[in-house]
Write an enzyme that holds these catalytic residues in place. Structure first.
Site, PDB file in Angstrom:
ATOM      1  N   ASN A   9      58.160   7.915  48.397  1.00 44.50           N
ATOM      2  CA  ASN A   9      58.505   8.401  47.068  1.00 44.50           C
ATOM      3  C   ASN A   9      59.960   8.870  47.085  1.00 44.50           C
ATOM      4  O   ASN A   9      60.272   9.956  47.544  1.00 44.50           O
ATOM      5  CB  ASN A   9      57.567   9.560  46.702  1.00 44.50           C
ATOM      6  CG  ASN A   9      57.962  10.262  45.400  1.00 44.50           C
ATOM      7  OD1 ASN A   9      58.966   9.932  44.773  1.00 44.50           O
ATOM      8  ND2 ASN A   9      57.162  11.247  45.010  1.00 44.50           N
ATOM      9  N   ARG A  91      57.162   4.205  45.202  1.00 46.17           N
ATOM     10  CA  ARG A  91      57.356   4.684  43.852  1.00 46.17           C
ATOM     11  C   ARG A  91      58.638   4.059  43.278  1.00 46.17           C
ATOM     12  O   ARG A  91      59.674   4.030  43.930  1.00 46.17           O
ATOM     13  CB  ARG A  91      57.532   6.200  43.891  1.00 46.17           C
ATOM     14  CG  ARG A  91      57.811   6.789  42.544  1.00 46.17           C
ATOM     15  CD  ARG A  91      58.823   7.874  42.621  1.00 46.17           C
ATOM     16  NE  ARG A  91      59.017   8.490  41.331  1.00 46.17           N
ATOM     17  CZ  ARG A  91      59.934   9.407  41.095  1.00 46.17           C
ATOM     18  NH1 ARG A  91      60.703   9.815  42.081  1.00 46.17           N
ATOM     19  NH2 ARG A  91      60.086   9.918  39.908  1.00 46.17           N
ATOM     20  N   HIS A 180      58.474   9.718  35.531  1.00 47.09           N
ATOM     21  CA  HIS A 180      57.542  10.684  36.145  1.00 47.09           C
ATOM     22  C   HIS A 180      56.106  10.436  35.687  1.00 47.09           C
ATOM     23  O   HIS A 180      55.263  11.333  35.759  1.00 47.09           O
ATOM     24  CB  HIS A 180      57.899  12.146  35.767  1.00 47.09           C
ATOM     25  CG  HIS A 180      59.163  12.655  36.361  1.00 47.09           C
ATOM     26  ND1 HIS A 180      59.970  13.543  35.699  1.00 47.09           N
ATOM     27  CD2 HIS A 180      59.752  12.439  37.557  1.00 47.09           C
ATOM     28  CE1 HIS A 180      61.020  13.846  36.454  1.00 47.09           C
ATOM     29  NE2 HIS A 180      60.913  13.177  37.589  1.00 47.09           N
ATOM     30  N   GLY A 210      61.465  19.209  38.548  1.00 50.98           N
ATOM     31  CA  GLY A 210      61.934  19.166  39.943  1.00 50.98           C
ATOM     32  C   GLY A 210      63.441  19.047  39.867  1.00 50.98           C
ATOM     33  O   GLY A 210      64.072  19.745  39.083  1.00 50.98           O
ATOM     34  N   ARG A 241      71.731  16.236  35.864  1.00 52.13           N
ATOM     35  CA  ARG A 241      71.814  15.461  34.609  1.00 52.13           C
ATOM     36  C   ARG A 241      71.871  16.386  33.399  1.00 52.13           C
ATOM     37  O   ARG A 241      71.210  17.427  33.387  1.00 52.13           O
ATOM     38  CB  ARG A 241      70.588  14.550  34.483  1.00 52.13           C
ATOM     39  CG  ARG A 241      70.640  13.347  35.397  1.00 52.13           C
ATOM     40  CD  ARG A 241      69.296  12.631  35.462  1.00 52.13           C
ATOM     41  NE  ARG A 241      68.712  12.788  36.776  1.00 52.13           N
ATOM     42  CZ  ARG A 241      67.464  12.511  37.090  1.00 52.13           C
ATOM     43  NH1 ARG A 241      66.636  12.062  36.180  1.00 52.13           N
ATOM     44  NH2 ARG A 241      67.027  12.698  38.319  1.00 52.13           N
ATOM     45  N   GLU A 384      51.964  12.719  43.587  1.00 50.17           N
ATOM     46  CA  GLU A 384      52.303  11.340  43.244  1.00 50.17           C
ATOM     47  C   GLU A 384      51.872  10.411  44.380  1.00 50.17           C
ATOM     48  O   GLU A 384      51.445   9.287  44.149  1.00 50.17           O
ATOM     49  CB  GLU A 384      53.828  11.226  43.027  1.00 50.17           C
ATOM     50  CG  GLU A 384      54.311  11.936  41.768  1.00 50.17           C
ATOM     51  CD  GLU A 384      55.820  12.210  41.758  1.00 50.17           C
ATOM     52  OE1 GLU A 384      56.326  12.847  42.703  1.00 50.17           O
ATOM     53  OE2 GLU A 384      56.488  11.805  40.793  1.00 50.17           O
TER      54      GLU A 384
HETATM   55  N1  LIG Z   1      61.219  27.773  46.317  1.00 56.35           N
HETATM   56  C1  LIG Z   1      61.862  27.190  45.316  1.00 56.35           C
HETATM   57  N2  LIG Z   1      62.316  27.915  44.264  1.00 56.35           N
HETATM   58  C2  LIG Z   1      62.972  27.366  43.231  1.00 56.35           C
HETATM   59  N3  LIG Z   1      63.212  26.041  43.135  1.00 56.35           N
HETATM   60  C3  LIG Z   1      62.789  25.267  44.129  1.00 56.35           C
HETATM   61  C4  LIG Z   1      62.093  25.778  45.271  1.00 56.35           C
HETATM   62  N4  LIG Z   1      61.787  24.747  46.079  1.00 56.35           N
HETATM   63  C5  LIG Z   1      62.292  23.638  45.479  1.00 56.35           C
HETATM   64  N5  LIG Z   1      62.889  23.945  44.315  1.00 56.35           N
HETATM   65  C6  LIG Z   1      63.550  23.047  43.354  1.00 56.35           C
HETATM   66  O1  LIG Z   1      62.858  21.819  43.344  1.00 56.35           O
HETATM   67  C7  LIG Z   1      63.798  20.743  43.413  1.00 56.35           C
HETATM   68  C8  LIG Z   1      63.148  19.546  44.089  1.00 56.35           C
HETATM   69  O2  LIG Z   1      62.053  19.187  43.325  1.00 56.35           O
HETATM   70  P1  LIG Z   1      61.304  17.810  43.561  1.00 56.35           P
HETATM   71  O3  LIG Z   1      60.224  17.713  42.556  1.00 56.35           O
HETATM   72  O4  LIG Z   1      60.909  17.747  44.978  1.00 56.35           O
HETATM   73  O5  LIG Z   1      62.544  16.861  43.277  1.00 56.35           O
HETATM   74  P2  LIG Z   1      62.796  15.322  43.149  1.00 56.35           P
HETATM   75  O6  LIG Z   1      61.474  14.630  43.307  1.00 56.35           O
HETATM   76  O7  LIG Z   1      63.369  15.188  41.789  1.00 56.35           O
HETATM   77  O8  LIG Z   1      63.782  14.986  44.198  1.00 56.35           O
HETATM   78  C9  LIG Z   1      64.979  21.302  44.177  1.00 56.35           C
HETATM   79  O9  LIG Z   1      66.163  20.632  43.827  1.00 56.35           O
HETATM   80  C10 LIG Z   1      65.001  22.756  43.698  1.00 56.35           C
HETATM   81  O10 LIG Z   1      65.754  22.854  42.513  1.00 56.35           O
HETATM   82  C1  LIG Z   2      62.686  10.164  37.195  1.00 52.59           C
HETATM   83  C2  LIG Z   2      63.202  11.267  38.051  1.00 52.59           C
HETATM   84  O1  LIG Z   2      64.070  11.993  37.631  1.00 52.59           O
HETATM   85  O2  LIG Z   2      62.621  11.408  39.258  1.00 52.59           O
HETATM   86  P1  LIG Z   2      62.873  12.583  40.327  1.00 52.59           P
HETATM   87  O3  LIG Z   2      62.564  13.843  39.636  1.00 52.59           O
HETATM   88  O4  LIG Z   2      61.908  12.300  41.438  1.00 52.59           O
HETATM   89  O5  LIG Z   2      64.291  12.516  40.726  1.00 52.59           O
HETATM   90 MG   LIG Z   3      60.163  13.741  42.111  1.00 48.18          MG
END
Ligand SMILES: Nc1ncnc2c1ncn2[C@@H]1O[C@H](COP(=O)(O)OP(=O)(O)O)[C@@H](O)[C@H]1O
Ligand SMILES: CC(=O)OP(=O)(O)O
Ligand SMILES: [Mg+2]
Length: 408
Positions: A9, A91, A180, A210, A241, A384
């Site tokens: 993923n 993914r 998502h 996230g 973004r 996911e």
């Molecule tokens: N303990 C925490 N407290 C606050 N935010 C967090 C924590 N752990 C992770 N994050 C946030 O979650 C984000 C990652 O989320 P995630 O869903 O894994 O991201 P993605 O799939 O988009 O890469 C990090 O960039 C951070 O902003």
């Molecule tokens: C679509 C997208 O923003 O995915 P991710 O949060 O995993 O970066």
């Molecule tokens: Mg993600």
């Protein structure tokens, strides 16, 4: 030996992987690569047989990250050739109108996924690369693409259509595809169960926040709205973004700052959001700055919360009510401050947070509202990987709906 699916993923800032046991749904081995492309050290975590192996080093891009992950498998196990892998599930964020369902990875589907990168510039490229790397490593194992956009393929036309010139929109396939979707669908199915509500007729909002962040509105588990659009740029404020912004900003910057299309793309997708306002895309760093009294970070956090609250209000009005509100993904699952700030603003509508439950550092799905709250508020860890594993196993066995069958 257990039958497993290896799931890759690739997020915009991370790679998560899991070797999923199909019978139990458990991750037999798993890992996380995070802070890819950030100005601070990246972080690898690989877990197998109760042992955790961690590594810190700068991670320039996703390919570097994935190659290092394969080293970790070699060094600490399990041996991927001996792990009962019946499919590798990848993914993919953007399937456009081409992929309403998952697809086997073939030369043709790989090329199609790469072509769709124009509609998901931070994602489809690294995701296609990941599939290529894994296909070379495990040539005898079927590889499957599972698309984020599939769940939103059936969005009602009034939410998937932009008020743009009809001919241009049709000619260039411009519509709201959403992203998502695997997570929104997974959470949308679980949340009524966690909240103790009948899924039939249940009006819910899922906040997948996230690094990328999106909201969906669902009635009876069917999507009625989502905040990401043609690409994952629209909607909520994200790690790097802008989310929603007046498109005239683009005209203004072309005319007055003489920016090129590529410069604007990078500005909006990679140098904006929390990163652009504070220097950091990671919410943990933003909170650290806020605690130090940094004014930019305080304002950025205000904007982040403000946008989420606006979407909740809008979706509640569109659905004519709200039964369940769920927080998920990196920020949603871990950030009690953001959750509390969002719910505080909704207090006039009867939403009430149970502070102790909100502050719990738990990995369990749970209700965080009080029993007398007008809406049941949940935190549910997204998975996911499990959803992708299940879908990939079926495609590996039966072939996909585009007529591809592995080995044929
Ligand atoms: N303990 C925490 N407290 C606050 N935010 C967090 C924590 N752990 C992770 N994050 C946030 O979650 C984000 C990652 O989320 P995630 O869903 O894994 O991201 P993605 O799939 O988009 O890469 C990090 O960039 C951070 O902003
Ligand atoms: C679509 C997208 O923003 O995915 P991710 O949060 O995993 O970066
Ligand atoms: Mg993600």
């Amino acid at each position: 030996m257990a039958k497993t699916v290896l799931v890759i993923n690739s997020g915009s800032s991370s790679i998560k992987y899991q070797l999923v046991d199909l019978e139990t749904g458990e991750g037999l081995a798993s890992g996380l690569v995070e802070k890819i492309g950030e100005p601070v050290d990246g972080h690898y975590k690989h877990e197998y047989q109760g042992q955790k192996h961690e590594l810190e080093e700068p991670i320039h891009d996703h390919e570097t990250g994935l190659k290092r992950v394969l080293d970790l498998f070699k060094q600490y196990g399990p041996d991927l050739n001996e792990a009962g892998i019946v499919a590798v599930g990848h993914r993919v964020v953007q399937g456009g109108s081409v992929f309403p369902k998952p697809a086997l990875v073939t030369d043709k589907t790989l090329a199609q996924v790469k072509n769709l990168a124009v509609l998901a510039p931070l994602h489809n490229g690294p995701e296609a690369e990941g599939a290529q790397v894994m296909r070379e490593l495990l040539p005898d194992t079927p590889q499957v693409f599972v698309f984020d956009s599939s769940f939103f393929f059936e969005l009602p036309a009034k939410s998937s259509t932009y008020a743009l010139n009809k001919e241009i929109a049709e000619q260039y396939h411009i519509r709201r595809y959403g992203a998502h979707g695997t997570s929104h669908q997974y959470i949308g199915q679980l949340a009524p169960q966690v909240a103790g509500k009948d899924p039939e007729g249940c009006k819910q909002i899922v906040l997948h926040i996230g690094n990328g962040a999106s909201a969906s509105a669902q009635i009876s588990g069917k999507p009625v709205e989502t905040s990401m659009g043609l690409t994952p740029l629209e909607g909520l404020v994200m790690g790097s973004r802008t989310g929603d912004i007046d498109p005239a900003v683009v005209f203004h910057l072309i005319r007055n700052a003489h920016m090129s299309v590529d410069e604007l793309d990078t500005l909006f997708n990679k140098k904006s959001g929390m990163m652009g306002m504070t220097g950091f895309g990671d919410m943990r760093e933003v909170h650290r700055l806020v605690a130090e009294g940094n004014e930019d970070a305080k304002l950025a956090l205000d904007i982040y919360v403000h946008r989420i609250v606006s979407y909740i209000g809008s979706y509640t009005a569109q659905m004519g009510g709200l039964d369940v509100l769920t927080f998920t993904a990196g920020v949603g699952e871990n950030d009690e401050i953001v959750r509390a700030r969002v719910i505080e603003q909704l207090a006039p509508f009867g939403l009430k947070l149970d502070k102790a439950k909100n502050d719990e550092r738990s990995k369990e799905a749970r209700i965080i509202s009080t029993p007398d709250s007008s809406v049941t508020i949940c935190v549910i860890p997204t998975n996911e990987e499990l959803s992708i594993a299940r879908q990939s196993e079926v495609i590996a066995r039966e072939g996909d709906s585009y007529g591809n069958k592995f080995g044929k």
